[in-house]
Design a protein around this motif. Structure first.
Motif, PDB file in Angstrom:
ATOM      1  N   GLY A  98      23.055  -6.998   2.105  1.00  0.00           N
ATOM      2  CA  GLY A  98      22.545  -6.413   0.873  1.00  0.00           C
ATOM      3  C   GLY A  98      23.191  -7.018  -0.352  1.00  0.00           C
ATOM      4  O   GLY A  98      22.538  -7.259  -1.366  1.00  0.00           O
ATOM      5  N   ASP A  99      24.497  -7.298  -0.284  1.00  0.00           N
ATOM      6  CA  ASP A  99      25.180  -7.904  -1.412  1.00  0.00           C
ATOM      7  C   ASP A  99      24.638  -9.304  -1.662  1.00  0.00           C
ATOM      8  O   ASP A  99      24.502  -9.739  -2.802  1.00  0.00           O
ATOM      9  CB  ASP A  99      26.688  -7.962  -1.154  1.00  0.00           C
ATOM     10  CG  ASP A  99      27.303  -6.575  -0.995  1.00  0.00           C
ATOM     11  OD1 ASP A  99      28.242  -6.449  -0.209  1.00  0.00           O
ATOM     12  OD2 ASP A  99      26.830  -5.646  -1.658  1.00  0.00           O
ATOM     13  N   GLY A 100      24.352 -10.042  -0.573  1.00  0.00           N
ATOM     14  CA  GLY A 100      23.784 -11.375  -0.724  1.00  0.00           C
ATOM     15  C   GLY A 100      22.432 -11.340  -1.413  1.00  0.00           C
ATOM     16  O   GLY A 100      22.112 -12.207  -2.231  1.00  0.00           O
ATOM     17  N   GLN A 101      21.634 -10.322  -1.110  1.00  0.00           N
ATOM     18  CA  GLN A 101      20.342 -10.178  -1.776  1.00  0.00           C
ATOM     19  C   GLN A 101      20.528  -9.840  -3.250  1.00  0.00           C
ATOM     20  O   GLN A 101      19.747 -10.293  -4.092  1.00  0.00           O
ATOM     21  CB  GLN A 101      19.518  -9.108  -1.055  1.00  0.00           C
ATOM     22  CG  GLN A 101      19.014  -9.555   0.307  1.00  0.00           C
ATOM     23  CD  GLN A 101      18.339  -8.432   1.064  1.00  0.00           C
ATOM     24  OE1 GLN A 101      18.841  -7.312   1.121  1.00  0.00           O
ATOM     25  NE2 GLN A 101      17.200  -8.711   1.658  1.00  0.00           N
ATOM     26  N   ALA A 102      21.548  -9.052  -3.551  1.00  0.00           N
ATOM     27  CA  ALA A 102      21.828  -8.739  -4.951  1.00  0.00           C
ATOM     28  C   ALA A 102      22.209 -10.001  -5.716  1.00  0.00           C
ATOM     29  O   ALA A 102      21.782 -10.217  -6.856  1.00  0.00           O
ATOM     30  CB  ALA A 102      22.941  -7.694  -5.046  1.00  0.00           C
ATOM     31  N   VAL A 103      23.017 -10.857  -5.089  1.00  0.00           N
ATOM     32  CA  VAL A 103      23.403 -12.120  -5.721  1.00  0.00           C
ATOM     33  C   VAL A 103      22.174 -12.987  -5.960  1.00  0.00           C
ATOM     34  O   VAL A 103      21.998 -13.561  -7.051  1.00  0.00           O
ATOM     35  CB  VAL A 103      24.434 -12.873  -4.848  1.00  0.00           C
ATOM     36  CG1 VAL A 103      24.654 -14.286  -5.367  1.00  0.00           C
ATOM     37  CG2 VAL A 103      25.759 -12.122  -4.825  1.00  0.00           C
ATOM     38  N   LYS A 104      21.307 -13.081  -4.942  1.00  0.00           N
ATOM     39  CA  LYS A 104      20.085 -13.890  -5.084  1.00  0.00           C
ATOM     40  C   LYS A 104      19.210 -13.354  -6.209  1.00  0.00           C
ATOM     41  O   LYS A 104      18.639 -14.123  -7.000  1.00  0.00           O
ATOM     42  CB  LYS A 104      19.312 -13.909  -3.764  1.00  0.00           C
ATOM     43  CG  LYS A 104      18.078 -14.818  -3.790  1.00  0.00           C
ATOM     44  CD  LYS A 104      17.413 -14.857  -2.429  1.00  0.00           C
ATOM     45  CE  LYS A 104      16.166 -15.759  -2.473  1.00  0.00           C
ATOM     46  NZ  LYS A 104      15.483 -15.796  -1.139  1.00  0.00           N
ATOM     47  N   PHE A 105      19.093 -12.035  -6.283  1.00  0.00           N
ATOM     48  CA  PHE A 105      18.298 -11.397  -7.334  1.00  0.00           C
ATOM     49  C   PHE A 105      18.818 -11.828  -8.709  1.00  0.00           C
ATOM     50  O   PHE A 105      18.038 -12.202  -9.602  1.00  0.00           O
ATOM     51  CB  PHE A 105      18.391  -9.879  -7.175  1.00  0.00           C
ATOM     52  CG  PHE A 105      17.279  -9.096  -7.810  1.00  0.00           C
ATOM     53  CD1 PHE A 105      16.499  -8.240  -7.067  1.00  0.00           C
ATOM     54  CD2 PHE A 105      17.012  -9.197  -9.174  1.00  0.00           C
ATOM     55  CE1 PHE A 105      15.467  -7.510  -7.649  1.00  0.00           C
ATOM     56  CE2 PHE A 105      15.999  -8.476  -9.763  1.00  0.00           C
ATOM     57  CZ  PHE A 105      15.216  -7.634  -9.002  1.00  0.00           C
ATOM     58  N   CYS A 106      20.144 -11.772  -8.880  1.00  0.00           N
ATOM     59  CA  CYS A 106      20.730 -12.136 -10.176  1.00  0.00           C
ATOM     60  C   CYS A 106      20.546 -13.620 -10.488  1.00  0.00           C
ATOM     61  O   CYS A 106      20.336 -13.996 -11.647  1.00  0.00           O
ATOM     62  CB  CYS A 106      22.206 -11.762 -10.195  1.00  0.00           C
ATOM     63  SG  CYS A 106      22.503  -9.985 -10.324  1.00  0.00           S
ATOM     64  N   GLU A 107      20.629 -14.457  -9.473  1.00  0.00           N
ATOM     65  CA  GLU A 107      20.405 -15.888  -9.700  1.00  0.00           C
ATOM     66  C   GLU A 107      18.977 -16.149 -10.186  1.00  0.00           C
ATOM     67  O   GLU A 107      18.736 -16.996 -11.052  1.00  0.00           O
ATOM     68  CB  GLU A 107      20.690 -16.665  -8.416  1.00  0.00           C
ATOM     69  CG  GLU A 107      22.174 -16.711  -8.068  1.00  0.00           C
ATOM     70  CD  GLU A 107      22.448 -17.340  -6.717  1.00  0.00           C
ATOM     71  OE1 GLU A 107      21.496 -17.436  -5.903  1.00  0.00           O
ATOM     72  OE2 GLU A 107      23.608 -17.736  -6.469  1.00  0.00           O
ATOM     73  N   ILE A 108      18.025 -15.403  -9.640  1.00  0.00           N
ATOM     74  CA  ILE A 108      16.630 -15.533 -10.084  1.00  0.00           C
ATOM     75  C   ILE A 108      16.477 -15.043 -11.518  1.00  0.00           C
ATOM     76  O   ILE A 108      15.775 -15.652 -12.334  1.00  0.00           O
ATOM     77  CB  ILE A 108      15.687 -14.768  -9.129  1.00  0.00           C
ATOM     78  CG1 ILE A 108      15.650 -15.468  -7.764  1.00  0.00           C
ATOM     79  CG2 ILE A 108      14.277 -14.671  -9.712  1.00  0.00           C
ATOM     80  CD1 ILE A 108      14.935 -14.683  -6.695  1.00  0.00           C
ATOM     81  N   LEU A 109      17.164 -13.942 -11.858  1.00  0.00           N
ATOM     82  CA  LEU A 109      17.127 -13.452 -13.235  1.00  0.00           C
ATOM     83  C   LEU A 109      17.655 -14.506 -14.206  1.00  0.00           C
ATOM     84  O   LEU A 109      17.142 -14.649 -15.317  1.00  0.00           O
ATOM     85  CB  LEU A 109      17.946 -12.172 -13.365  1.00  0.00           C
ATOM     86  CG  LEU A 109      17.347 -10.892 -12.759  1.00  0.00           C
ATOM     87  CD1 LEU A 109      18.328  -9.741 -12.905  1.00  0.00           C
ATOM     88  CD2 LEU A 109      16.022 -10.545 -13.426  1.00  0.00           C
ATOM     89  N   CYS A 110      18.675 -15.242 -13.778  1.00  0.00           N
ATOM     90  CA  CYS A 110      19.230 -16.300 -14.631  1.00  0.00           C
ATOM     91  C   CYS A 110      18.172 -17.358 -14.943  1.00  0.00           C
ATOM     92  O   CYS A 110      18.128 -17.899 -16.054  1.00  0.00           O
ATOM     93  CB  CYS A 110      20.425 -16.968 -13.949  1.00  0.00           C
ATOM     94  SG  CYS A 110      21.917 -15.968 -13.956  1.00  0.00           S
ATOM     95  N   GLY A 111      17.329 -17.654 -13.951  1.00  0.00           N
ATOM     96  CA  GLY A 111      16.294 -18.669 -14.154  1.00  0.00           C
ATOM     97  C   GLY A 111      15.195 -18.227 -15.090  1.00  0.00           C
ATOM     98  O   GLY A 111      14.555 -19.059 -15.746  1.00  0.00           O
ATOM     99  N   GLY A 112      14.963 -16.922 -15.156  1.00  0.00           N
ATOM    100  CA  GLY A 112      13.960 -16.396 -16.080  1.00  0.00           C
ATOM    101  C   GLY A 112      12.530 -16.742 -15.735  1.00  0.00           C
ATOM    102  O   GLY A 112      11.657 -16.693 -16.600  1.00  0.00           O
ATOM    103  N   ARG A 113      12.253 -17.065 -14.469  1.00  0.00           N
ATOM    104  CA  ARG A 113      10.897 -17.446 -14.070  1.00  0.00           C
ATOM    105  C   ARG A 113      10.205 -16.256 -13.423  1.00  0.00           C
ATOM    106  O   ARG A 113      10.616 -15.784 -12.348  1.00  0.00           O
ATOM    107  CB  ARG A 113      10.935 -18.640 -13.116  1.00  0.00           C
ATOM    108  CG  ARG A 113      11.405 -19.935 -13.800  1.00  0.00           C
ATOM    109  CD  ARG A 113      11.365 -21.114 -12.845  1.00  0.00           C
ATOM    110  NE  ARG A 113      12.392 -21.001 -11.821  1.00  0.00           N
ATOM    111  CZ  ARG A 113      13.645 -21.422 -11.971  1.00  0.00           C
ATOM    112  NH1 ARG A 113      14.029 -21.979 -13.109  1.00  0.00           N
ATOM    113  NH2 ARG A 113      14.518 -21.292 -10.988  1.00  0.00           N
TER     114      ARG A 113
END
Length: 281
Positions: A173-188
């Motif tokens: 679950g923490d890994g998914q949270a990290v991935k979610f935030c990385e996607i937010l950084c991209g703004g796509r």
């Protein structure tokens, strides 16, 4: 106390969520021990913010009281220390007892944080016992002790204990949270929509979705702290650089709203779809 942002407990998203749930039920209690291996003072400050918070989801991190606690300038949150002595002097503790009888200056409670209970000997703890046992309703006492056994049984029996975990590898679950935030950084928006669809297709329960979103919220809080130069964790710095404090604050507000939605009988598919739309605006 140094100026700090207190909107997260490092590496402890599950504990942070449990504390939030207790705070929102007004069930934190008047005294607590923060024990285990981890950033105990950060956990205590997180609880202090929850006590002072005037927002809907405590600690909200954006109300004036939360911000003051986060920056270490709230007049009703005190770190009890005695740098002039090896152990905290009895006179310092008597000062705490006396001060606790005075109403808060501007907050909801007066919170006293003991960031290192190894320097509280038995005599000093006995000075605190009566006020911990039967103090004024506005007074809160937070004890930080890696091993709670350093506190007298009479103190322990009158407190709630919140135990931090030793650092472990990130759970899924923490890994998914990290991935979610990385996607937010991209703004796509398309990438965010695809990831939310992936979450839906994985047949998550509402509880599992709430756990992931709680991790996202805590990571965003770390990013906000990095915006003010008080967090050096790589992901937090990355979030600060890519999103900036305004976008991070907005995203955290949206995520917090959907965490609360997970408490209701709403389908995960509806939640993830609406979340992707709201975060893309």
């Amino acid at each position: 106390m140094a100026v700090q942002e207190l909107l997260t407990i490092p590496r402890e998203p599950k504990l942070a969520e449990r504390i939030r749930e207790a705070a929102n039920r007004d069930a934190l209690g008047h005294a607590a021990i923060l024990s285990g291996r981890g950033d105990l003072p950060a956990a205590a400050r997180f609880i202090a913010a929850a006590f002072q918070c005037r927002g809907a989801d405590k600690p909200c991190g954006v109300c004036p009281d939360c911000r003051k606690v986060g920056k270490g300038i709230h007049p009703d949150v005190t770190a009890v220390e005695d740098p002039d002595h090896k152990n905290i002097a009895v006179d310092v503790l008597r000062g705490v007892v006396s001060d606790a009888s005075i109403l808060p200056n501007e907050g909801r409670r007066k919170v006293y944080i003991f960031p290192n209970c190894d320097v509280l000997d038995g005599k000093a703890q006995n000075v605190l016992l009566k006020v911990v046992e039967d103090g004024p309703p506005h007074a809160v006492f937070l004890f930080c002790a890696e091993n709670s056994a350093v506190l007298l049984p009479t103190i322990r029996s009158r407190t709630t204990e919140w135990k931090l975990s030793p650092p472990l590898e990130e759970a899924e679950g923490d890994g998914q949270a990290v991935k979610f935030c990385e996607i937010l950084c991209g703004g796509r928006a398309a990438e965010l929509a695809a990831f939310c669809a992936e979450l839906e297709n994985s047949k998550l329960s509402r509880e599992e979705l709430r756990r992931i979103l709680s991790g996202v919220r805590d990571l965003l809080a770390s990013g906000l702290a990095a915006c003010y130069g008080v967090s050096g964790e790589p992901l937090a710095v990355h979030l600060a650089e890519k999103m900036g404090k305004y976008r991070i604050a907005l995203a955290a507000e949206v995520v917090g709203r959907y965490i609360r939605e997970c408490n209701y009988n709403v389908g995960v598919g509806h939640l993830t779809g609406a979340l992707a739309v709201d975060l893309s605006r």
